[in-house]
Write a protein that holds these residues in place. Structure first.
Motif, PDB file in Angstrom:
ATOM      1  N   THR A 208      -2.627   3.913 -13.518  1.00 39.37           N
ATOM      2  CA  THR A 208      -3.743   4.555 -12.825  1.00 39.37           C
ATOM      3  C   THR A 208      -5.052   3.845 -13.163  1.00 39.37           C
ATOM      4  O   THR A 208      -5.462   3.820 -14.330  1.00 39.37           O
ATOM      5  N   PRO A 209      -5.717   3.260 -12.171  1.00 38.38           N
ATOM      6  CA  PRO A 209      -6.979   2.580 -12.465  1.00 38.38           C
ATOM      7  C   PRO A 209      -8.094   3.580 -12.773  1.00 38.38           C
ATOM      8  O   PRO A 209      -8.106   4.684 -12.223  1.00 38.38           O
ATOM      9  N   ASN A 210      -9.014   3.183 -13.601  1.00 39.30           N
ATOM     10  CA  ASN A 210     -10.156   4.034 -13.942  1.00 39.30           C
ATOM     11  C   ASN A 210     -11.229   3.889 -12.865  1.00 39.30           C
ATOM     12  O   ASN A 210     -12.293   3.301 -13.084  1.00 39.30           O
ATOM     13  N   TRP A 211     -10.920   4.421 -11.687  1.00 41.48           N
ATOM     14  CA  TRP A 211     -11.821   4.342 -10.537  1.00 41.48           C
ATOM     15  C   TRP A 211     -12.164   5.752 -10.075  1.00 41.48           C
ATOM     16  O   TRP A 211     -11.375   6.683 -10.250  1.00 41.48           O
ATOM     17  N   GLN A 212     -13.334   5.887  -9.448  1.00 37.98           N
ATOM     18  CA  GLN A 212     -13.745   7.166  -8.887  1.00 37.98           C
ATOM     19  C   GLN A 212     -14.336   6.962  -7.493  1.00 37.98           C
ATOM     20  O   GLN A 212     -15.085   6.005  -7.263  1.00 37.98           O
ATOM     21  N   GLN A 213     -13.994   7.858  -6.591  1.00 37.85           N
ATOM     22  CA  GLN A 213     -14.553   7.822  -5.235  1.00 37.85           C
ATOM     23  C   GLN A 213     -15.844   8.629  -5.223  1.00 37.85           C
ATOM     24  O   GLN A 213     -15.914   9.703  -5.829  1.00 37.85           O
ATOM     25  N   CYS A 214     -16.852   8.116  -4.505  1.00 39.40           N
ATOM     26  CA  CYS A 214     -18.179   8.696  -4.675  1.00 39.40           C
ATOM     27  C   CYS A 214     -19.094   8.384  -3.493  1.00 39.40           C
ATOM     28  O   CYS A 214     -18.981   7.331  -2.866  1.00 39.40           O
ATOM     29  N   VAL A 215     -19.995   9.324  -3.216  1.00 40.68           N
ATOM     30  CA  VAL A 215     -21.139   9.091  -2.335  1.00 40.68           C
ATOM     31  C   VAL A 215     -22.388   9.291  -3.176  1.00 40.68           C
ATOM     32  O   VAL A 215     -22.528  10.303  -3.877  1.00 40.68           O
ATOM     33  N   ASN A 216     -23.287   8.328  -3.132  1.00 42.19           N
ATOM     34  CA  ASN A 216     -24.518   8.370  -3.926  1.00 42.19           C
ATOM     35  C   ASN A 216     -25.696   8.701  -3.027  1.00 42.19           C
ATOM     36  O   ASN A 216     -25.906   8.036  -2.002  1.00 42.19           O
ATOM     37  N   VAL A 217     -26.458   9.715  -3.401  1.00 38.40           N
ATOM     38  CA  VAL A 217     -27.591  10.159  -2.594  1.00 38.40           C
ATOM     39  C   VAL A 217     -28.865  10.008  -3.407  1.00 38.40           C
ATOM     40  O   VAL A 217     -28.966  10.545  -4.523  1.00 38.40           O
ATOM     41  N   GLY A 218     -29.810   9.270  -2.870  1.00 40.89           N
ATOM     42  CA  GLY A 218     -31.085   9.064  -3.544  1.00 40.89           C
ATOM     43  C   GLY A 218     -32.232   9.694  -2.779  1.00 40.89           C
ATOM     44  O   GLY A 218     -32.230   9.722  -1.543  1.00 40.89           O
ATOM     45  N   GLU A 219     -33.180  10.214  -3.510  1.00 45.10           N
ATOM     46  CA  GLU A 219     -34.427  10.700  -2.930  1.00 45.10           C
ATOM     47  C   GLU A 219     -35.563   9.899  -3.548  1.00 45.10           C
ATOM     48  O   GLU A 219     -35.732   9.879  -4.773  1.00 45.10           O
ATOM     49  N   PHE A 220     -36.316   9.223  -2.697  1.00 45.12           N
ATOM     50  CA  PHE A 220     -37.402   8.353  -3.129  1.00 45.12           C
ATOM     51  C   PHE A 220     -38.713   8.868  -2.550  1.00 45.12           C
ATOM     52  O   PHE A 220     -38.763   9.235  -1.363  1.00 45.12           O
ATOM     53  N   ARG A 225     -42.873   5.047  -7.279  1.00 45.09           N
ATOM     54  CA  ARG A 225     -41.662   4.504  -7.886  1.00 45.09           C
ATOM     55  C   ARG A 225     -40.731   5.604  -8.398  1.00 45.09           C
ATOM     56  O   ARG A 225     -39.712   5.307  -9.002  1.00 45.09           O
ATOM     57  N   ARG A 226     -41.047   6.864  -8.166  1.00 46.48           N
ATOM     58  CA  ARG A 226     -40.198   7.943  -8.635  1.00 46.48           C
ATOM     59  C   ARG A 226     -39.004   8.127  -7.708  1.00 46.48           C
ATOM     60  O   ARG A 226     -39.101   7.989  -6.498  1.00 46.48           O
ATOM     61  N   PHE A 227     -37.865   8.469  -8.313  1.00 41.37           N
ATOM     62  CA  PHE A 227     -36.654   8.663  -7.523  1.00 41.37           C
ATOM     63  C   PHE A 227     -35.690   9.582  -8.267  1.00 41.37           C
ATOM     64  O   PHE A 227     -35.835   9.826  -9.469  1.00 41.37           O
ATOM     65  N   GLN A 228     -34.724  10.094  -7.543  1.00 38.89           N
ATOM     66  CA  GLN A 228     -33.638  10.885  -8.113  1.00 38.89           C
ATOM     67  C   GLN A 228     -32.347  10.463  -7.439  1.00 38.89           C
ATOM     68  O   GLN A 228     -32.273  10.404  -6.207  1.00 38.89           O
ATOM     69  N   ILE A 229     -31.316  10.132  -8.209  1.00 40.13           N
ATOM     70  CA  ILE A 229     -30.011   9.762  -7.671  1.00 40.13           C
ATOM     71  C   ILE A 229     -28.998  10.827  -8.070  1.00 40.13           C
ATOM     72  O   ILE A 229     -28.907  11.201  -9.242  1.00 40.13           O
ATOM     73  N   ARG A 230     -28.242  11.309  -7.094  1.00 44.88           N
ATOM     74  CA  ARG A 230     -27.149  12.242  -7.362  1.00 44.88           C
ATOM     75  C   ARG A 230     -25.845  11.599  -6.918  1.00 44.88           C
ATOM     76  O   ARG A 230     -25.763  11.049  -5.824  1.00 44.88           O
ATOM     77  N   GLN A 231     -24.848  11.677  -7.773  1.00 49.41           N
ATOM     78  CA  GLN A 231     -23.543  11.106  -7.475  1.00 49.41           C
ATOM     79  C   GLN A 231     -22.571  12.244  -7.165  1.00 49.41           C
ATOM     80  O   GLN A 231     -22.334  13.118  -7.999  1.00 49.41           O
ATOM     81  N   TYR A 232     -22.033  12.226  -5.951  1.00 56.40           N
ATOM     82  CA  TYR A 232     -21.133  13.270  -5.496  1.00 56.40           C
ATOM     83  C   TYR A 232     -19.699  12.742  -5.501  1.00 56.40           C
ATOM     84  O   TYR A 232     -19.347  11.872  -4.706  1.00 56.40           O
ATOM     85  N   ASN A 233     -18.880  13.299  -6.379  1.00 60.65           N
ATOM     86  CA  ASN A 233     -17.480  12.890  -6.473  1.00 60.65           C
ATOM     87  C   ASN A 233     -16.700  13.329  -5.246  1.00 60.65           C
ATOM     88  O   ASN A 233     -16.921  14.415  -4.708  1.00 60.65           O
ATOM     89  N   ILE A 234     -15.773  12.489  -4.844  1.00 62.06           N
ATOM     90  CA  ILE A 234     -14.758  12.876  -3.870  1.00 62.06           C
ATOM     91  C   ILE A 234     -13.442  12.933  -4.636  1.00 62.06           C
ATOM     92  O   ILE A 234     -12.961  11.918  -5.139  1.00 62.06           O
ATOM     93  N   VAL A 235     -12.888  14.129  -4.747  1.00 61.46           N
ATOM     94  CA  VAL A 235     -11.658  14.334  -5.507  1.00 61.46           C
ATOM     95  C   VAL A 235     -10.597  14.892  -4.569  1.00 61.46           C
ATOM     96  O   VAL A 235     -10.790  15.963  -3.975  1.00 61.46           O
ATOM     97  N   LYS A 236      -9.507  14.159  -4.429  1.00 56.51           N
ATOM     98  CA  LYS A 236      -8.410  14.554  -3.555  1.00 56.51           C
ATOM     99  C   LYS A 236      -8.911  14.872  -2.141  1.00 56.51           C
ATOM    100  O   LYS A 236      -8.509  15.861  -1.531  1.00 56.51           O
ATOM    101  N   GLY A 237      -9.797  14.006  -1.667  1.00 54.65           N
ATOM    102  CA  GLY A 237     -10.266  14.138  -0.293  1.00 54.65           C
ATOM    103  C   GLY A 237     -11.287  15.241  -0.069  1.00 54.65           C
ATOM    104  O   GLY A 237     -11.529  15.612   1.092  1.00 54.65           O
TER     105      GLY A 237
END
Length: 245
Positions: A208-220, A225-237
């Motif tokens: 099993t590879p150590n990989w993760q499915q993800c959508v990254n959402v940034g607000e700038f 120069r301020r920003f916020q990044i949120r990482q949303y996991n996709i688990v089992k679709g």
């Protein structure tokens, strides 16, 4: 107080068509349609270019390059529909670079513009901007790149990319999620590993590879120069945001 304008931006990458995970892709595109971002960045390795790899290849796939390109164009069409009028930028990854390196090994056709990755993928038809890997791309001072470093543990590659650029940013390439945050006299910096949308059972990895499915959402914040990044996991679709799957 005057409200500040937010530039909502989505980052996805490492789809590796035709080795994409169809459930993860469907969720990611649906999430983009829900978010209505102003910009979408594809952080590279959207198409695998398997046939142009220098590694040993499955003979059954060697003659299917056009099929893979057509499938990638279909994905890009679906992305354009989901993203609406958002600006889409496609960053060259090391797998797109396989095409370039293949042309370099065949100088008799290397100068044919029609064989460049951006032309083969017909990006102009979909109003998608091509960003070659030899130029540093920034978004509100935030570096966007495919990346070139792979470390053993999540976040370690992010640290290496941050040290390389001396800035905040996001990269793909590792197929993992991760973040490294560092504060010094000049301020606070953060670098993110953006995960993937490809299958998690590749033929070339044992176990099993150590990989993760993800959508990254940034607000700038515009003009800031301020920003916020949120990482949303996709688990089992499935992806969880605001109570939505």
């Amino acid at each position: 107080m005057k409200p500040q304008q937010i530039d909502r931006t989505v980052f996805i990458g490492d789809v590796h068509i035709p080795y994409e995970d169809n459930r993860a892709v469907r969720v990611a595109l649906g999430f983009i349609e829900y978010l209505k971002p102003s910009q979408v960045f594809l952080t590279g390795d959207i198409v695998d270019f398997y046939q142009m790899s220098k590694f040993d290849k499955d003979p059954s796939r060697t003659l299917k390059l056009q099929e893979d390109l057509d499938k990638t164009f279909e994905f890009l069409q679906r992305l354009r529909v989901a993203a609406g009028d958002a600006k889409i930028t496609y960053c060259e990854g090391n797998h797109e670079s396989r095409c370039v390196r293949y042309l370099w090994r065949h100088p008799e056709i290397a100068n044919l513009r029609s064989l460049r990755p951006e032309e083969l993928l017909r990006l102009k038809e979909l109003d998608i901007t091509w960003a070659p890997s030899n130029k540093t791309l920034t978004h509100h001072g935030f570096v966007v790149t495919h990346g070139s470093v792979v470390r053993k543990w999540s976040g370690y590659s992010a640290r290496a990319e941050m040290e390389k650029y001396g800035a905040s940013g996001i990269s793909g390439h590792t197929h993992r999620e991760g973040v490294c945050i560092h504060t010094n006299f000049s301020g606070e910096y953060a670098w993110y590993e953006g995960g993937c949308l490809c299958r998690l059972d590749p033929e070339y990895v044992i176990g099993t590879p150590n990989w993760q499915q993800c959508v990254n959402v940034g607000e700038f914040i515009k003009d800031d120069r301020r920003f916020q990044i949120r990482q949303y996991n996709i688990v089992k679709g499935k992806l969880l945001c605001d109570g939505l799957l």
